[in-house]
Scaffold this motif. Structure first.
Motif, PDB file in Angstrom:
ATOM      1  N   PHE A  75       0.840  -1.188   0.000  1.00 28.71           N
ATOM      2  CA  PHE A  75       0.000   0.000   0.000  1.00 28.71           C
ATOM      3  C   PHE A  75       0.883   1.249   0.000  1.00 28.71           C
ATOM      4  N   HIS A  76       0.312   2.339  -0.442  1.00 30.88           N
ATOM      5  CA  HIS A  76       1.023   3.600  -0.428  1.00 30.88           C
ATOM      6  C   HIS A  76       0.423   4.530   0.613  1.00 30.88           C
ATOM      7  N   CYS A  77       1.170   5.574   0.880  1.00 28.51           N
ATOM      8  CA  CYS A  77       0.726   6.543   1.870  1.00 28.51           C
ATOM      9  C   CYS A  77      -0.273   7.481   1.208  1.00 28.51           C
ATOM     10  N   THR A  78      -1.538   7.305   1.518  1.00 26.83           N
ATOM     11  CA  THR A  78      -2.594   8.151   0.972  1.00 26.83           C
ATOM     12  C   THR A  78      -3.323   8.834   2.124  1.00 26.83           C
ATOM     13  N   PRO A  79      -4.165   9.801   1.820  1.00 26.35           N
ATOM     14  CA  PRO A  79      -4.929  10.445   2.892  1.00 26.35           C
ATOM     15  C   PRO A  79      -5.871   9.497   3.631  1.00 26.35           C
ATOM     16  N   TYR A  80      -6.057   8.281   3.104  1.00 27.49           N
ATOM     17  CA  TYR A  80      -6.990   7.330   3.705  1.00 27.49           C
ATOM     18  C   TYR A  80      -6.273   6.267   4.536  1.00 27.49           C
ATOM     19  N   TYR A  81      -5.008   6.548   4.903  1.00 28.92           N
ATOM     20  CA  TYR A  81      -4.205   5.528   5.571  1.00 28.92           C
ATOM     21  C   TYR A  81      -4.825   5.056   6.886  1.00 28.92           C
ATOM     22  N   SER A  82      -5.562   5.922   7.538  1.00 26.87           N
ATOM     23  CA  SER A  82      -6.154   5.516   8.816  1.00 26.87           C
ATOM     24  C   SER A  82      -7.176   4.395   8.647  1.00 26.87           C
ATOM     25  N   ASP A  83      -7.676   4.227   7.448  1.00 26.92           N
ATOM     26  CA  ASP A  83      -8.695   3.208   7.196  1.00 26.92           C
ATOM     27  C   ASP A  83      -8.111   1.872   6.747  1.00 26.92           C
ATOM     28  N   TYR A  84      -6.788   1.831   6.564  1.00 19.28           N
ATOM     29  CA  TYR A  84      -6.179   0.582   6.117  1.00 19.28           C
ATOM     30  C   TYR A  84      -6.330  -0.496   7.178  1.00 19.28           C
ATOM     31  N   ASP A  85      -6.262  -1.739   6.742  1.00 20.68           N
ATOM     32  CA  ASP A  85      -6.262  -2.882   7.653  1.00 20.68           C
ATOM     33  C   ASP A  85      -4.806  -3.233   7.956  1.00 20.68           C
ATOM     34  N   TRP A  86      -4.215  -2.483   8.870  1.00 18.41           N
ATOM     35  CA  TRP A  86      -2.802  -2.622   9.197  1.00 18.41           C
ATOM     36  C   TRP A  86      -2.525  -4.013   9.767  1.00 18.41           C
ATOM     37  N   THR A  87      -1.493  -4.658   9.231  1.00 17.06           N
ATOM     38  CA  THR A  87      -1.262  -6.054   9.589  1.00 17.06           C
ATOM     39  C   THR A  87      -0.198  -6.255  10.663  1.00 17.06           C
ATOM     40  N   THR A  88       0.728  -5.326  10.767  1.00 19.26           N
ATOM     41  CA  THR A  88       1.819  -5.505  11.727  1.00 19.26           C
ATOM     42  C   THR A  88       1.965  -4.238  12.555  1.00 19.26           C
ATOM     43  N   TRP A  89       2.006  -4.402  13.860  1.00 20.40           N
ATOM     44  CA  TRP A  89       2.118  -3.275  14.783  1.00 20.40           C
ATOM     45  C   TRP A  89       3.363  -3.442  15.658  1.00 20.40           C
ATOM     46  N   GLY A  90       3.996  -2.310  15.907  1.00 16.92           N
ATOM     47  CA  GLY A  90       5.035  -2.291  16.911  1.00 16.92           C
ATOM     48  C   GLY A  90       4.411  -2.031  18.270  1.00 16.92           C
ATOM     49  N   GLN A  91       5.196  -2.212  19.317  1.00 17.47           N
ATOM     50  CA  GLN A  91       4.657  -1.920  20.649  1.00 17.47           C
ATOM     51  C   GLN A  91       4.560  -0.404  20.798  1.00 17.47           C
ATOM     52  N   GLY A  92       3.684   0.052  21.634  1.00 20.61           N
ATOM     53  CA  GLY A  92       3.507   1.486  21.806  1.00 20.61           C
ATOM     54  C   GLY A  92       4.581   2.090  22.686  1.00 20.61           C
ATOM     55  N   THR A  93       4.753   3.386  22.528  1.00 25.15           N
ATOM     56  CA  THR A  93       5.665   4.127  23.378  1.00 25.15           C
ATOM     57  C   THR A  93       4.920   5.355  23.910  1.00 25.15           C
ATOM     58  N   GLN A  94       5.024   5.588  25.200  1.00 28.85           N
ATOM     59  CA  GLN A  94       4.263   6.655  25.842  1.00 28.85           C
ATOM     60  C   GLN A  94       4.943   8.001  25.627  1.00 28.85           C
ATOM     61  N   VAL A  95       4.160   8.959  25.179  1.00 30.45           N
ATOM     62  CA  VAL A  95       4.600  10.346  25.079  1.00 30.45           C
ATOM     63  C   VAL A  95       3.721  11.168  26.011  1.00 30.45           C
ATOM     64  N   THR A  96       4.339  11.852  26.936  1.00 35.95           N
ATOM     65  CA  THR A  96       3.609  12.677  27.884  1.00 35.95           C
ATOM     66  C   THR A  96       4.119  14.108  27.788  1.00 35.95           C
ATOM     67  N   VAL A  97       3.208  15.021  27.524  1.00 34.47           N
ATOM     68  CA  VAL A  97       3.560  16.429  27.401  1.00 34.47           C
ATOM     69  C   VAL A  97       2.952  17.169  28.587  1.00 34.47           C
TER      70      VAL A  97
END
Length: 127
Positions: free
Chosen positions: A103-125
Motif C-alpha cells: 500500500f502507499h501513503c494516501t490520505p486514507y491511511y487511517s482506514d487501512y487494515d494494518w497487519t503488523t504493529w510495533g509496541q507502543g511508546t508513551q509520550v507525555t507532554v
C-alpha cells in the motif's frame, strides 16, 4: 515482519521529541510498505498521525499535527522517524507504528487494515 518503536518520554509543552520505528523482515530500498504512526490517548479512539512509504516520497499528516510533526525514513537503517515539535499537552498518548505491504501513503491511511504493529511508546507532554 516486525516493528520496534522507541523514543517516548516526558517533555514540557513547546518541546520536541523524536520517535523511531525500526523495521525488520523487509527492506525499505526494495520492498513496498507503508508505515503509519498512530496514537491513542486514554479514553479516546486511536488516531492516525502520519504515514510514509518505504521508498517513495508521499507522506500524510493528521490536521492536528500538520506543521509540527515530520515523518522521515533512513533506508540504510530501515527505520522511520517521527519528529515532533511544538508539543502540546493534547499530544499526550501512546504512540505506535504499523506497517502494511503493498500500500502507499494516501490520505486514507487511517482506514487501512494494518497487519503488523510495533509496541507502543508513551509520550507525555506536561503543561
Amino acid at each position: 515482519v516486525q516493528l520496534q518503536a522507541s523514543g517516548g518520554g516526558l517533555v514540557q509543552a513547546g518541546g520536541s521529541m523524536t520517535l523511531s520505528c525500526a523495521a525488520s523482515g523487509f527492506t525499505f530500498a526494495s520492498d513496498s510498505y507503508v508505515i503509519g504512526w498512530f496514537r491513542q490517548a486514554p479514553g479516546k479512539a486511536r488516531e492516525g498521525v502520519s504515514c510514509i512509504h518505504s521508498n517513495d516520497e508521499r507522506m500524510n499528516y493528521a490536521d492536528s499535527v500538520k506543521g509540527r510533526f515530520t515523518a522521515s525514513r533512513d533506508k540504510a537503517k530501515n527505520t522511520v522517524y517521527l519528529q515532533m515539535n511544538h508539543l502540546k499537552p493534547e499530544d499526550t498518548a501512546v504512540y505506535s507504528c504499523a506497517t502494511l505491504r503493498g500500500f502507499h501513503c494516501t490520505p486514507y491511511y487511517s482506514d487501512y487494515d494494518w497487519t503488523t504493529w510495533g509496541q507502543g511508546t508513551q509520550v507525555t507532554v506536561s503543561s
